[in-house]
Design an enzyme around this catalytic site. Sequence first.
Site, PDB file in Angstrom:
ATOM      1  N   LYS A  78       0.993  -1.540   0.342  1.00 60.01           N
ATOM      2  CA  LYS A  78      -0.423   0.245  -0.365  1.00 60.01           C
ATOM      3  C   LYS A  78       1.240   1.463  -0.200  1.00 60.01           C
ATOM      4  O   LYS A  78       1.944   1.208   0.874  1.00 60.01           O
ATOM      5  CB  LYS A  78      -1.333  -0.159   1.135  1.00 60.01           C
ATOM      6  CG  LYS A  78      -2.033   0.585   1.094  1.00 60.01           C
ATOM      7  CD  LYS A  78      -2.598   0.627   2.572  1.00 60.01           C
ATOM      8  CE  LYS A  78      -4.001   1.778   2.626  1.00 60.01           C
ATOM      9  NZ  LYS A  78      -4.835   1.990   3.774  1.00 60.01           N
ATOM     10  N   SER A 153      -9.864   1.898   3.251  1.00 53.04           N
ATOM     11  CA  SER A 153      -8.532   2.568   1.915  1.00 53.04           C
ATOM     12  C   SER A 153      -8.070   1.241   1.386  1.00 53.04           C
ATOM     13  O   SER A 153      -7.022   2.037   0.530  1.00 53.04           O
ATOM     14  CB  SER A 153      -8.075   3.235   2.829  1.00 53.04           C
ATOM     15  OG  SER A 153      -7.617   3.405   3.864  1.00 53.04           O
ATOM     16  N   SER A 177      -9.943  -0.466   7.129  1.00 50.33           N
ATOM     17  CA  SER A 177      -8.787  -0.750   5.479  1.00 50.33           C
ATOM     18  C   SER A 177      -8.270  -1.794   5.488  1.00 50.33           C
ATOM     19  O   SER A 177      -8.259  -2.081   4.708  1.00 50.33           O
ATOM     20  CB  SER A 177      -7.865   0.729   5.526  1.00 50.33           C
ATOM     21  OG  SER A 177      -9.176   1.795   5.559  1.00 50.33           O
TER      22      SER A 177
END
Length: 486
Positions: A78, A153, A177
């Site tokens: 990420k 997210s 997330s």
Amino acid sequence: MELHNLTITQAHEKLKNKEISAVELTRAVLARISAVEPQIQAFLTVTADEALAAAQAADEAIAQGRISPLTGIPLAIKDVICTQGIRTTCGSRILENFIPPYDATVIQRFKAQQAVMVGKLNMDEFAMGSTTEHSAYQITRNPWNTHCIPGGSSGGSAAAVAAGMGLATLGSDTGGSIRQPASHCGVVGLKPTYGRVSRFGLVAFASSLDQIGPLAKTTADCAMVLQAIAGHDPADSTSAPEAVPDYLAALNQGVKGLRIGIPKAYFDTNGLDPQVAKAVLAAIDTLKGLGAQTVEVALPHTQYGVAAYYVIAPSEACSNLARYDGVKYGLRDNTATQLLEMYHNTRSQGFGPEVQRRILLGTYALSAGYYDAYYRKASQVRTLIMADFKKAFEQCDLIASPVTPTPATPIGAHADDPLAMYLSDIYTLSANLAGIPGISVPCGFSQEGLPIGLQLMGPHFQEGRLLAAAHAFEQATAFHTQGPNL
Ligand code: GLN
């Protein structure tokens, strides 16, 4: 089987037995990225050259008899985790050109095992959101239905695993997330206990809630990644000194005799899609069939969780994001002639609307005169939520619940209604407020063919128990073996 579809466990065996090389495996994943990324848009940066060089080095190590569980395994990260020499944007314009001068601890640990990083993944800006629509760069698509969100997210992290563009990925979880996108994309996602994994080099959103964790095709793969990244780190004062157990050994403990707590109120709400309720209740029945018992538990303050979280997280965010002022990092407005004007212009241009909303919410909640009414109140609710879990875990070993109230929604569904997006975090954010671990494991599909996840939560530092229960569930079901048609 095509190489990009291998699990880490399978790939490790093949690398060890020299049936495949790390370069071959990496080439297969890079080819898969070229083939499906145009439809999915999970990556902000693909590091093909670096990946092939790392794979070459991994092959040399393997040839010399040095192989760790992640040696030669293609992984993706990420874009909120700092990678030395590789752009790290947090999905924000304000960090468009930020190249970290150092690696996060989790990256250092991957490098120590000679894992192969294939790229950096899309996310909601600064991890604020549940859809990945709030990235400043692109909207990531759900590989099961490209008209739907992948969740967020860590939407890029979940979509990449589901689409075979990395054997596993790292995400971060502040209010859900990792677990929520894992659920929406039909992969396994684990949020470890607060402090279990070092956050050194994780760009901070809400420091009392943030945790890094793995997303992978199977629970066993999550265990392998967690094993690599868990443990105390002197560079992160919030990382826990607790010894790291052998998570792979814990995998086969099963669920016989485990008491699974069912928070009845979680299922008795109008907001829960009946298809999700049905799949999750059926999953609990499967665990019972494997020898677990169920007990009803009360988590009476859950209903205040969303309100408390959306005061605490923005308050911490507005403080953490104060550093992006055009002086120290990334974007700077060059048209201004006065310092305050430069701050104002840089932050107005650099932050998207959701991030600005959070900064305003947090600044308001922390203002003189409002602090007691908002931040202090929210902190008190947080203490009550922690106490709820403590009490529940006197009666049970694990808690089972939905991850999300609905399967993945169409892109744009929440565009004009941020509150609806916030409310969808109801099942996940309590674990962050309480600091406990949670895992999402695939447990069904909606009529439209969208994945549904089962969430298991456990007491602090009981990741092994979560992994064992999720693994037992996988052994009894085939949901995790299915993939999208791309
Ligand atoms: N959806 C939640 C939020 O928008 C959680 C995000 C996260 O866990 N990073 O804050």
